[in-house]
Design a protein around this motif. Structure first.
Motif, PDB file in Angstrom:
ATOM      1  N   VAL A   5       0.860  -1.177   0.000  1.00 10.67           N
ATOM      2  CA  VAL A   5       0.000   0.000   0.000  1.00 10.67           C
ATOM      3  C   VAL A   5       0.900   1.231   0.000  1.00 10.67           C
ATOM      4  CG1 VAL A   5      -1.597   1.332   1.426  1.00 10.67           C
ATOM      5  CG2 VAL A   5      -1.902  -1.120   1.201  1.00 10.67           C
ATOM      6  N   TYR A   6       0.600   2.183  -0.887  1.00  8.27           N
ATOM      7  CA  TYR A   6       1.337   3.448  -0.899  1.00  8.27           C
ATOM      8  C   TYR A   6       0.364   4.546  -0.470  1.00  8.27           C
ATOM      9  CZ  TYR A   6       4.036   7.428  -2.752  1.00  8.27           C
ATOM     10  OH  TYR A   6       4.715   8.616  -2.889  1.00  8.27           O
ATOM     11  N   PRO A   7       0.404   4.923   0.816  1.00 10.26           N
ATOM     12  CA  PRO A   7      -0.585   5.893   1.313  1.00 10.26           C
ATOM     13  C   PRO A   7      -0.080   7.328   1.267  1.00 10.26           C
ATOM     14  CG  PRO A   7       0.640   5.026   3.161  1.00 10.26           C
ATOM     15  CD  PRO A   7       1.274   4.459   1.907  1.00 10.26           C
ATOM     16  N   GLY A   8      -1.024   8.247   1.220  1.00 12.46           N
ATOM     17  CA  GLY A   8      -0.665   9.655   1.290  1.00 12.46           C
ATOM     18  C   GLY A   8      -1.899  10.501   1.123  1.00 12.46           C
ATOM     19  N   SER A   9      -1.707  11.804   1.254  1.00 10.06           N
ATOM     20  CA  SER A   9      -2.854  12.674   1.013  1.00 10.06           C
ATOM     21  C   SER A   9      -2.895  13.143  -0.445  1.00 10.06           C
ATOM     22  CB  SER A   9      -2.898  13.844   1.998  1.00 10.06           C
ATOM     23  OG  SER A   9      -1.625  14.315   2.318  1.00 10.06           O
ATOM     24  N   ASP A  19       7.349   9.127  -9.092  1.00 12.67           N
ATOM     25  CA  ASP A  19       8.658   8.475  -9.055  1.00 12.67           C
ATOM     26  C   ASP A  19       8.645   7.300  -8.068  1.00 12.67           C
ATOM     27  OD1 ASP A  19      11.591   8.380  -9.427  1.00 12.67           O
ATOM     28  OD2 ASP A  19      11.641   9.121  -7.372  1.00 12.67           O
ATOM     29  N   ILE A  20       8.128   7.545  -6.864  1.00 18.07           N
ATOM     30  CA  ILE A  20       8.067   6.485  -5.844  1.00 18.07           C
ATOM     31  C   ILE A  20       7.131   5.364  -6.303  1.00 18.07           C
ATOM     32  CG2 ILE A  20       7.314   5.952  -3.474  1.00 18.07           C
ATOM     33  CD1 ILE A  20       9.920   7.546  -3.554  1.00 18.07           C
ATOM     34  N   LEU A  21       6.025   5.768  -6.893  1.00 14.71           N
ATOM     35  CA  LEU A  21       5.016   4.804  -7.345  1.00 14.71           C
ATOM     36  C   LEU A  21       5.576   3.855  -8.409  1.00 14.71           C
ATOM     37  CD1 LEU A  21       2.128   3.988  -7.034  1.00 14.71           C
ATOM     38  CD2 LEU A  21       1.466   5.952  -8.428  1.00 14.71           C
ATOM     39  N   ASP A  70     -10.175   5.751   4.799  1.00 11.68           N
ATOM     40  CA  ASP A  70     -10.201   6.572   6.012  1.00 11.68           C
ATOM     41  C   ASP A  70      -9.980   5.631   7.188  1.00 11.68           C
ATOM     42  OD1 ASP A  70     -12.636   5.326   6.319  1.00 11.68           O
ATOM     43  OD2 ASP A  70     -13.826   7.090   5.824  1.00 11.68           O
ATOM     44  N   GLY A  71      -9.841   6.196   8.349  1.00 12.55           N
ATOM     45  CA  GLY A  71      -9.527   5.359   9.510  1.00 12.55           C
ATOM     46  C   GLY A  71      -8.044   5.039   9.541  1.00 12.55           C
ATOM     47  N   LEU A  72      -7.725   3.973  10.246  1.00  5.58           N
ATOM     48  CA  LEU A  72      -6.315   3.626  10.419  1.00  5.58           C
ATOM     49  C   LEU A  72      -5.737   2.978   9.163  1.00  5.58           C
ATOM     50  CD1 LEU A  72      -6.123   2.116  14.039  1.00  5.58           C
ATOM     51  CD2 LEU A  72      -5.148   4.283  13.238  1.00  5.58           C
ATOM     52  N   LEU A 103       6.989   3.275  13.287  1.00  2.92           N
ATOM     53  CA  LEU A 103       7.001   2.554  14.569  1.00  2.92           C
ATOM     54  C   LEU A 103       5.596   2.446  15.158  1.00  2.92           C
ATOM     55  CD1 LEU A 103      10.309   3.729  16.284  1.00  2.92           C
ATOM     56  CD2 LEU A 103       9.855   1.624  15.048  1.00  2.92           C
ATOM     57  N   ALA A 104       4.808   3.511  14.982  1.00  3.88           N
ATOM     58  CA  ALA A 104       3.424   3.457  15.473  1.00  3.88           C
ATOM     59  C   ALA A 104       2.661   2.367  14.710  1.00  3.88           C
ATOM     60  CB  ALA A 104       2.754   4.814  15.279  1.00  3.88           C
ATOM     61  N   ASN A 105       2.846   2.337  13.395  1.00  4.52           N
ATOM     62  CA  ASN A 105       2.146   1.322  12.593  1.00  4.52           C
ATOM     63  C   ASN A 105       2.625  -0.088  12.946  1.00  4.52           C
ATOM     64  OD1 ASN A 105       0.452   3.079  11.262  1.00  4.52           O
ATOM     65  ND2 ASN A 105       1.879   3.429   9.579  1.00  4.52           N
ATOM     66  N   PHE A 125      13.104  18.096  -3.836  1.00  7.86           N
ATOM     67  CA  PHE A 125      12.610  19.308  -3.164  1.00  7.86           C
ATOM     68  C   PHE A 125      11.104  19.483  -3.313  1.00  7.86           C
ATOM     69  CE2 PHE A 125      11.571  21.814  -6.877  1.00  7.86           C
ATOM     70  CZ  PHE A 125      12.196  21.082  -7.876  1.00  7.86           C
ATOM     71  N   VAL A 126      10.472  18.641  -4.126  1.00  6.50           N
ATOM     72  CA  VAL A 126       9.056  18.855  -4.453  1.00  6.50           C
ATOM     73  C   VAL A 126       8.161  18.407  -3.297  1.00  6.50           C
ATOM     74  CG1 VAL A 126       7.196  18.297  -6.063  1.00  6.50           C
ATOM     75  CG2 VAL A 126       9.552  18.434  -6.896  1.00  6.50           C
ATOM     76  N   SER A 127       7.175  19.236  -2.980  1.00  5.02           N
ATOM     77  CA  SER A 127       6.125  18.811  -2.042  1.00  5.02           C
ATOM     78  C   SER A 127       4.803  19.338  -2.584  1.00  5.02           C
ATOM     79  CB  SER A 127       6.365  19.358  -0.638  1.00  5.02           C
ATOM     80  OG  SER A 127       6.035  20.726  -0.592  1.00  5.02           O
ATOM     81  N   SER A 128       3.722  18.787  -2.110  1.00  2.00           N
ATOM     82  CA  SER A 128       2.406  19.249  -2.577  1.00  2.00           C
ATOM     83  C   SER A 128       2.194  20.711  -2.213  1.00  2.00           C
ATOM     84  CB  SER A 128       1.305  18.370  -1.982  1.00  2.00           C
ATOM     85  OG  SER A 128       1.477  17.038  -2.398  1.00  2.00           O
TER      86      SER A 128
END
Ligand code: COA
Length: 160
Positions: A5-9, A19-21, A70-72, A103-105, A125-128
Motif C-alpha cells: 500500500v502506498y498511502p498519502g494525502s 517516481d516512488i510509485l 479513512d480510519g487507520l 514505529l506506530a504502525n 525538493f518537491v512537495s504538494s
C-alpha cells in the motif's frame, strides 16, 4: 503475491509521488495507492478529485490501483492483504516523522513492514504545498507535477 500500500494525502500528486510509485510497482506484484485524509491538513482537492487524478496517472501501470481510505492505515492494509507500506524519503527532514509513523504502525500491526524508497534527486525538493503555492501565484508547475495535475491546477486558478 506481494502486495503493498502506498498511502498519502496526494493533494495534489506530484512527480515525486509518481517516481516512488513507479519504483514500488517494479518491486511488488500489486500496489494500492491509498488516498487518505491527513486530519491535520485541509485539502485543496476533494478526495474524489485526488483519486481521479491518480487513476489517470496510474493508467500506464497495470499492477497499480487507486482507492480512497479513512480510519487507520494498518486496518486498510490488513483488509487488502498488503504486507508492506511504501513511503518515499526525500531528505533527512522527512526521517523523524516517517520513523515515528512506521514505529506506530508496527506497534499496531507487527507483520506489516514499512518500506522506504529514496526519491530521485531531481524531485527531492518537491512537495504538494510547494506546488500549490507556485500554482496559486501563477507560476509554472509543469516540471513538478504530471500533465493532468498541471491542467487541473490551471483550471482551478482560472476559476472553472
Ligand atoms: N515526492 C514529493 N512529495 C512527497 C513525497 C515524494 N516522494 N513523499 C511525500 N511527499 C510530500 C507530500 O507532498 C506532502 O507534502 P505537503 O506536506 O506539502 O502536503 C508531505 O510530503 C507528506 O504528505 P503525505 O506523504 O501525503 O503524507 P501525509 O503525512 O499527508 O499523510 C498518511 C500520511 C495519510 C499516510 C497518514 O496520515 C495516515 O496513515 N493516516 C491514517 C491514520 C493513521 O493510520 N494514523 C496512524 C499512523 S501513525
Amino acid at each position: 503475491m506481494k502486495k503493498a500500500v502506498y498511502p498519502g494525502s496526494f493533494d495534489p500528486p506530484t512527480l515525486g509521488h509518481v517516481d516512488i510509485l513507479r519504483r514500488a510497482a517494479g518491486l511488488f506484484d500489486e500496489v494500492i495507492v491509498a488516498v487518505g485524509a491527513n486530519t491535520a491538513k485541509k485539502p485543496m482537492f476533494s478526495l474524489e478529485e485526488r483519486v481521479a487524478m491518480l487513476q489517470e496517472i496510474v493508467a500506464e501501470l497495470p499492477n497499480v490501483q487507486v482507492l480512497p481510505f479513512d480510519g487507520l492505515l494498518v486496518n486498510f492494509a490488513t483488509q487488502h492483504d498488503a504486507s508492506a507500506v511504501i513511503r518515499g524519503l526525500r531528505a533527512v527532514s522527512d526521517f523523524e516523522n516517517e520513523f515515528q509513523m512506521a514505529l506506530a504502525n508496527r506497534t499496531l500491526a507487527p507483520n506489516l513492514e514499512t518500506v522506504f524508497l529514496m526519491t530521485s534527486a531531481e524531485v527531492m525538493f518537491v512537495s504538494s504545498s510547494i506546488v500549490k503555492e507556485i500554482a496559486s501565484l501563477g507560476g509554472d508547475v509543469s516540471g513538478l507535477v504530471p500533465k493532468n495535475v498541471a491542467a487541473r491546477l490551471m483550471r482551478m486558478r482560472e476559476g472553472s
